[in-house]
Write a protein that holds these residues in place. Structure first.
Motif, PDB file in Angstrom:
ATOM      1  N   PHE A   5       0.840  -1.199   0.000  1.00  0.00           N
ATOM      2  CA  PHE A   5       0.000   0.000   0.000  1.00  0.00           C
ATOM      3  C   PHE A   5       0.877   1.252   0.000  1.00  0.00           C
ATOM      4  O   PHE A   5       0.619   2.211  -0.717  1.00  0.00           O
ATOM      5  N   ARG A   6       1.918   1.229   0.820  1.00  0.00           N
ATOM      6  CA  ARG A   6       2.840   2.364   0.898  1.00  0.00           C
ATOM      7  C   ARG A   6       3.532   2.594  -0.439  1.00  0.00           C
ATOM      8  O   ARG A   6       3.680   3.736  -0.874  1.00  0.00           O
ATOM      9  N   GLN A   7       3.911   1.532  -1.130  1.00  0.00           N
ATOM     10  CA  GLN A   7       4.574   1.661  -2.428  1.00  0.00           C
ATOM     11  C   GLN A   7       3.632   2.244  -3.482  1.00  0.00           C
ATOM     12  O   GLN A   7       4.063   2.976  -4.366  1.00  0.00           O
ATOM     13  N   ARG A   8       2.341   1.941  -3.393  1.00  0.00           N
ATOM     14  CA  ARG A   8       1.379   2.516  -4.340  1.00  0.00           C
ATOM     15  C   ARG A   8       1.096   3.984  -4.020  1.00  0.00           C
ATOM     16  O   ARG A   8       0.839   4.780  -4.928  1.00  0.00           O
ATOM     17  N   LEU A   9       1.144   4.351  -2.745  1.00  0.00           N
ATOM     18  CA  LEU A   9       0.858   5.729  -2.359  1.00  0.00           C
ATOM     19  C   LEU A   9       2.018   6.680  -2.624  1.00  0.00           C
ATOM     20  O   LEU A   9       1.794   7.855  -2.910  1.00  0.00           O
ATOM     21  N   LEU A  10       3.232   6.203  -2.524  1.00  0.00           N
ATOM     22  CA  LEU A  10       4.400   7.071  -2.644  1.00  0.00           C
ATOM     23  C   LEU A  10       4.412   7.892  -3.933  1.00  0.00           C
ATOM     24  O   LEU A  10       4.577   9.109  -3.870  1.00  0.00           O
ATOM     25  N   PRO A  11       4.222   7.300  -5.127  1.00  0.00           N
ATOM     26  CA  PRO A  11       4.216   8.128  -6.349  1.00  0.00           C
ATOM     27  C   PRO A  11       3.078   9.152  -6.359  1.00  0.00           C
ATOM     28  O   PRO A  11       3.243  10.260  -6.875  1.00  0.00           O
ATOM     29  N   LEU A  12       1.941   8.807  -5.780  1.00  0.00           N
ATOM     30  CA  LEU A  12       0.818   9.748  -5.745  1.00  0.00           C
ATOM     31  C   LEU A  12       1.130  10.932  -4.843  1.00  0.00           C
ATOM     32  O   LEU A  12       0.850  12.083  -5.193  1.00  0.00           O
ATOM     33  N   LEU A  72       2.840  16.638  -4.152  1.00  0.00           N
ATOM     34  CA  LEU A  72       3.805  17.620  -3.641  1.00  0.00           C
ATOM     35  C   LEU A  72       4.431  18.430  -4.765  1.00  0.00           C
ATOM     36  O   LEU A  72       4.622  19.635  -4.641  1.00  0.00           O
ATOM     37  N   ARG A  73       4.736  17.766  -5.889  1.00  0.00           N
ATOM     38  CA  ARG A  73       5.286  18.498  -7.044  1.00  0.00           C
ATOM     39  C   ARG A  73       4.282  19.514  -7.560  1.00  0.00           C
ATOM     40  O   ARG A  73       4.624  20.653  -7.873  1.00  0.00           O
ATOM     41  N   GLU A  74       3.031  19.120  -7.670  1.00  0.00           N
ATOM     42  CA  GLU A  74       1.976  20.019  -8.154  1.00  0.00           C
ATOM     43  C   GLU A  74       1.794  21.195  -7.204  1.00  0.00           C
ATOM     44  O   GLU A  74       1.662  22.340  -7.641  1.00  0.00           O
ATOM     45  N   ALA A  75       1.804  20.926  -5.904  1.00  0.00           N
ATOM     46  CA  ALA A  75       1.653  22.007  -4.932  1.00  0.00           C
ATOM     47  C   ALA A  75       2.835  22.966  -5.003  1.00  0.00           C
ATOM     48  O   ALA A  75       2.652  24.187  -4.937  1.00  0.00           O
TER      49      ALA A  75
END
Length: 53
Positions: A27-34, A39-42
């Motif tokens: 779950f953590r590995q799937r969330l990390l790219p999101l 953060l990049r967008e912000a």
């Protein structure tokens, strides 16, 4: 005059009630790219906003 005792004590709103549980690794590995994309967008929007100020 006697001081009244509180009926119930309010717990600290910022105190952790239970220990935080770690997310499963898949779950953590799937969330990390999101999270990284958010953060990049912000950061991009913050930089664009500063350019217009």
């Amino acid at each position: 005059m006697q001081k009244r005792q509180p009926i119930s004590a309010q717990s600290d709103l910022f105190a952790a009630q239970t220990a935080p549980q770690e997310l499963p690794s898949d779950f953590r590995q799937r969330l990390l790219p999101l999270i990284e994309a958010l953060l990049r967008e912000a950061a991009k929007k913050a930089a664009d906003h500063e350019d217009h100020a």
